[in-house]
Scaffold this active site. Structure first.
Site, PDB file in Angstrom:
ATOM      1  N   ARG A  95       0.932  -1.021   0.025  1.00  0.00           N
ATOM      2  CA  ARG A  95       0.116  -0.006  -0.023  1.00  0.00           C
ATOM      3  C   ARG A  95       0.796   1.162  -0.023  1.00  0.00           C
ATOM      4  O   ARG A  95       1.867   1.317   0.933  1.00  0.00           O
ATOM      5  CB  ARG A  95      -0.859   0.150   1.299  1.00  0.00           C
ATOM      6  CG  ARG A  95      -2.047  -1.212   1.444  1.00  0.00           C
ATOM      7  CD  ARG A  95      -3.263  -0.802   2.181  1.00  0.00           C
ATOM      8  NE  ARG A  95      -4.069   0.201   1.625  1.00  0.00           N
ATOM      9  CZ  ARG A  95      -5.187   0.639   2.214  1.00  0.00           C
ATOM     10  NH1 ARG A  95      -5.334   0.139   3.634  1.00  0.00           N
ATOM     11  NH2 ARG A  95      -5.937   1.410   1.635  1.00  0.00           N
ATOM     12  N   ASP A 251      -3.406   9.737   6.659  1.00  0.00           N
ATOM     13  CA  ASP A 251      -2.542   8.622   6.151  1.00  0.00           C
ATOM     14  C   ASP A 251      -1.008   9.191   5.768  1.00  0.00           C
ATOM     15  O   ASP A 251      -0.163   8.532   5.894  1.00  0.00           O
ATOM     16  CB  ASP A 251      -2.841   7.995   5.013  1.00  0.00           C
ATOM     17  CG  ASP A 251      -3.976   6.950   5.249  1.00  0.00           C
ATOM     18  OD1 ASP A 251      -5.163   7.496   5.467  1.00  0.00           O
ATOM     19  OD2 ASP A 251      -3.940   5.610   5.579  1.00  0.00           O
ATOM     20  N   LYS A 262      -8.812   8.868   3.858  1.00  0.00           N
ATOM     21  CA  LYS A 262      -9.811   8.167   3.306  1.00  0.00           C
ATOM     22  C   LYS A 262     -10.797   8.887   2.276  1.00  0.00           C
ATOM     23  O   LYS A 262     -11.032  10.031   2.854  1.00  0.00           O
ATOM     24  CB  LYS A 262     -10.568   7.326   4.210  1.00  0.00           C
ATOM     25  CG  LYS A 262     -11.675   6.498   3.830  1.00  0.00           C
ATOM     26  CD  LYS A 262     -11.284   5.413   2.573  1.00  0.00           C
ATOM     27  CE  LYS A 262      -9.980   4.642   3.158  1.00  0.00           C
ATOM     28  NZ  LYS A 262      -9.426   3.894   2.104  1.00  0.00           N
TER      29      LYS A 262
HETATM   30  O1  MRU Z   1      -7.823   2.276   3.603  1.00  0.00           O
HETATM   31  P1  MRU Z   1      -7.686   2.104   5.024  1.00  0.00           P
HETATM   32  O2  MRU Z   1      -8.909   1.714   5.760  1.00  0.00           O
HETATM   33  O3  MRU Z   1      -6.568   1.802   5.542  1.00  0.00           O
HETATM   34  O4  MRU Z   1      -7.808   3.837   5.228  1.00  0.00           O
HETATM   35  C1  MRU Z   1      -7.648   4.146   6.861  1.00  0.00           C
HETATM   36  C2  MRU Z   1      -7.752   5.612   6.825  1.00  0.00           C
HETATM   37  O5  MRU Z   1      -7.948   6.529   5.898  1.00  0.00           O
HETATM   38  C3  MRU Z   1      -7.870   6.378   8.144  1.00  0.00           C
HETATM   39  O6  MRU Z   1      -8.406   7.431   8.493  1.00  0.00           O
HETATM   40  C4  MRU Z   1      -6.214   6.647   8.323  1.00  0.00           C
HETATM   41  O7  MRU Z   1      -5.338   5.410   8.041  1.00  0.00           O
HETATM   42  C5  MRU Z   1      -6.012   7.044   9.739  1.00  0.00           C
HETATM   43  S1  MRU Z   1      -5.890   5.705  10.795  1.00  0.00           S
HETATM   44  C6  MRU Z   1      -5.305   6.110  12.442  1.00  0.00           C
END
Ligand code: MRU
Length: 370
Positions: A95, A251, A262
């Site tokens: 990822r 992220d 997200k």
């Molecule tokens: O695709 P994901 O479910 O890994 O995306 C997660 C998010 O966007 C969260 O908001 C982000 O990783 C922060 S988690 C503390």
């Protein structure tokens, strides 16, 4: 319903040879743990979001480095370095957007390169295990600190506050507590009544439903008054005056405060600005990537179209052959952000100066080079 704080999102197995993850693709209906140790299985678990959320992916990256390094059978140090480098590049490719994965892999690699000439390979493997455990332990403390800073904001707004969140940045996305949901867990520790003192609105979060499946599960399991809304209902709830503050995770944050989270987050921020609702980003300092000047440099993961057209439905809900747009994240402009809550304090604009004052610096990168 199990309190999510009692669930271990990711940990090292008792035999010290495998990573144990809670398979989040099965939540909220099933709580099932997977033990994995093969590189391909770890890659798949991260790609398929069995383990997900930036900090939890970072913790998994640390354990992946140790577990896979532990399987390298050689006493030749150059050979060991070469295999570790290949392995970390492979895991990092699972990822791209969350910086925590490369951050943890880089930290582990740094330890390996610094220590390899001072100890035997078997001693080094123990050292790597300790480092991976340290990443997990630190993540718990970091999340608690973020929760304490976030709770102060809730306390200022007063009991009865409405809180909106997007995706899942809760305990399931970290080693414990979460980032954006940590203030609510801390509020409970401070004696807030879960049914009356706070009301949490979780965006469903299309297409993978992290808000409905995970955030709503966590908040409800903690006894908190919780509502799920489709993403396109966020504006309605804000206009109704039900939302006093918004907490989201992230992220990757660029030096100027632009941040990736997200998909759908930037729309929430734009609407919040319109209604004058404070919008806070909760970010462990490891998520702040000072090597990037702005969000334009953040690589956005694109995922397969079936997640939009078929997943969750009994039959396809879009015509065969239609084009699909499915970016997993979007970048929110720093001008829409009220503050960025880190474990070191809350950063305000101008963000670069605020981050620097907290001692946040660019880090050396072996993987994730641009
Ligand atoms: O695709 P994901 O479910 O890994 O995306 C997660 C998010 O966007 C969260 O908001 C982000 O990783 C922060 S988690 C503390």
């Amino acid at each position: 319903m199990e309190n999510a704080l009692n669930l271990d999102t990711v940990r090292l197995a008792d035999n010290k040879k495998e990573i144990v993850i809670l398979d989040q693709t099965l939540l909220p209906n099933q709580c099932k743990y997977l033990s994995i140790k093969e590189a391909g299985d770890i890659w798949e678990a991260i790609y398929s979001l069995r383990v997900r959320g930036a900090p939890a992916i970072g913790v998994t990256g640390g354990y992946a480095y140790y577990v896979l390094a532990d399987q390298i059978e050689t006493e030749d140090k150059q050979e060991f370095i070469k295999k570790c480098t290949e392995m970390m590049e492979y895991i990092n490719s699972s990822r791209p957007t969350a910086v925590n994965l490369s951050w943890a892999l880089n930290r582990m690699h740094d330890v390996m390169l610094n220590e390899i000439h001072n100890m035997s390979i078997s001693q080094l493997k123990v050292r790597l295990m300790e480092e991976a455990d340290a990443i997990r332990q630190e993540d718990i403390q970091i999340s608690r600190n973020i929760g304490e800073y976030g709770f102060k904001l809730l306390d200022e707004l007063g009991k009865g506050v409405g809180i909106m969140t997007h995706c899942n940045a809760g305990t399931l996305a970290t080693a414990k507590y979460g980032t954006a949901l940590a203030p609510m867990y801390i509020a409970l520790e401070h004696g807030w009544d879960p049914k009356n003192d706070m009301h949490v609105y979780c965006d469903e979060t299309r297409p993978l439903l992290q808000g409905a499946r995970l955030s709503a599960y966590e908040m409800q399991a903690a006894g908190i008054d919780t509502y799920v809304q489709c993403d396109n209902m966020a504006s309605y709830t804000m206009k109704e005056g039900k939302v006093g503050i918004i907490f989201v995770g992230c992220d990757r944050v660029a030096a100027n405060g632009d941040f990736a989270n997200k998909i759908g987050t930037s729309g929430v921020a734009i609407i919040a600005k319109h209604y004058g609702i404070p919008f806070y980003v909760c970010a462990p300092s490891s998520t702040i990537d000072m090597t990037l000047e702005s969000g334009d440099e953040i690589h956005i993961e694109q995922r397969k179209g079936e997640e939009v057209t078929e997943m969750w439905y009994e039959e396809r809900m879009a015509p065969e052959g239609v084009g699909v747009v499915n970016p997993a994240f979007d970048v929110t402009d720093h001008s829409l952000v009220t503050g960025i809550i880190t474990e070191k304090g809350i950063a305000y604009a101008p963000f670069k100066e605020s981050f620097e004052a907290m001692g946040i610096k660019p880090v050396e990168k072996y993987v994730d080079k641009k």
